[in-house]
Design a protein around this motif. Structure first.
Motif, PDB file in Angstrom:
ATOM      1  N   LYS A   5      -0.815   1.742  -3.969  1.00  0.00           N
ATOM      2  CA  LYS A   5      -0.264   0.477  -3.467  1.00  0.00           C
ATOM      3  C   LYS A   5       1.205   0.626  -3.116  1.00  0.00           C
ATOM      4  O   LYS A   5       1.652   0.154  -2.077  1.00  0.00           O
ATOM      5  N   ARG A   9       2.766   0.097   0.510  1.00  0.00           N
ATOM      6  CA  ARG A   9       3.866  -0.847   0.742  1.00  0.00           C
ATOM      7  C   ARG A   9       5.037  -0.164   1.436  1.00  0.00           C
ATOM      8  O   ARG A   9       5.585  -0.677   2.408  1.00  0.00           O
ATOM      9  N   ASP A 131      -4.469  -4.417   1.749  1.00  0.00           N
ATOM     10  CA  ASP A 131      -5.076  -3.221   1.178  1.00  0.00           C
ATOM     11  C   ASP A 131      -6.417  -2.970   1.862  1.00  0.00           C
ATOM     12  O   ASP A 131      -6.794  -3.684   2.798  1.00  0.00           O
ATOM     13  N   LEU A 137      -0.870  -7.752   0.412  1.00  0.00           N
ATOM     14  CA  LEU A 137       0.074  -6.912  -0.315  1.00  0.00           C
ATOM     15  C   LEU A 137       1.457  -7.517  -0.118  1.00  0.00           C
ATOM     16  O   LEU A 137       1.975  -7.552   0.988  1.00  0.00           O
TER      17      LEU A 137
END
Length: 174
Positions: A5, A9, A131, A137
């Protein structure tokens, strides 16, 4: 998964920060056109928006439209007590803004004037991307899930897609 993640990002933030000024302007115009073309927007009176930060779509045109239609604009405020909670404050043109702990301007109002997401009709939330499951996100610093967990209306997320913006409703995986 958390590492994935954070990598996602970082890659998406880098991509949106590299957009040209012209691409940013096109995205802001597309956001206004997409938003103002929805029944949800027209039916909403109390609308929360965000002030752009870190390459997010510029919302000044949206904010101007909200004010021209005499809808009530709210901006997010981080809770001074619970550091992972998001509240909202009315924001008039003369409302004083001060930087929060992330350096993002927010209304300087007494705590008694803050409202929860449940008191709003529509919430425009920035997002970094999605995601693999299509979940929102965010930046990863504040969980927005609690802010709208009992809202009757889903929040609308805004993101860049190349040089245009999209408006979606989605869950959150901040």
């Amino acid at each position: 998964m958390p590492k994935e993640k954070s990598d996602l990002r970082r890659a998406l933030r880098t991509r949106r920060q590299s957009l040209s000024a012209e691409d940013q302007k096109l995205a802001a115009r597309a956001l206004v056109a997409n938003l103002t073309g929805t029944r949800l927007y027209h039916a909403s009176r109390r609308i929360a928006c965000y002030l752009p930060n870190d390459g997010e779509i510029d919302t000044r045109l949206v904010i101007g439209h909200i004010r021209r239609l005499r809808k009530i604009l709210y901006l997010p405020v981080l809770s001074p007590l619970a550091h992972d909670r998001l509240w909202f404050a009315k924001a008039k043109p003369e409302t004083k803004l001060i930087p929060n702990r992330f350096g993002i301007p927010e209304p300087a109002v007494p705590a008694r004037q803050l409202v929860r997401a449940q008191g709003l009709d529509l919430i425009l939330m920035p997002l970094v991307g999605f995601d693999d499951h299509g979940n929102r996100l965010g930046m990863g610093g504040v969980s927005t899930t609690a802010a709208w967990s009992s809202c009757a209306i889903a929040p609308a997320g805004t993101s860049h897609r190349c040089s245009e913006s999209r408006m979606i409703s989605s869950g959150s995986t901040d």
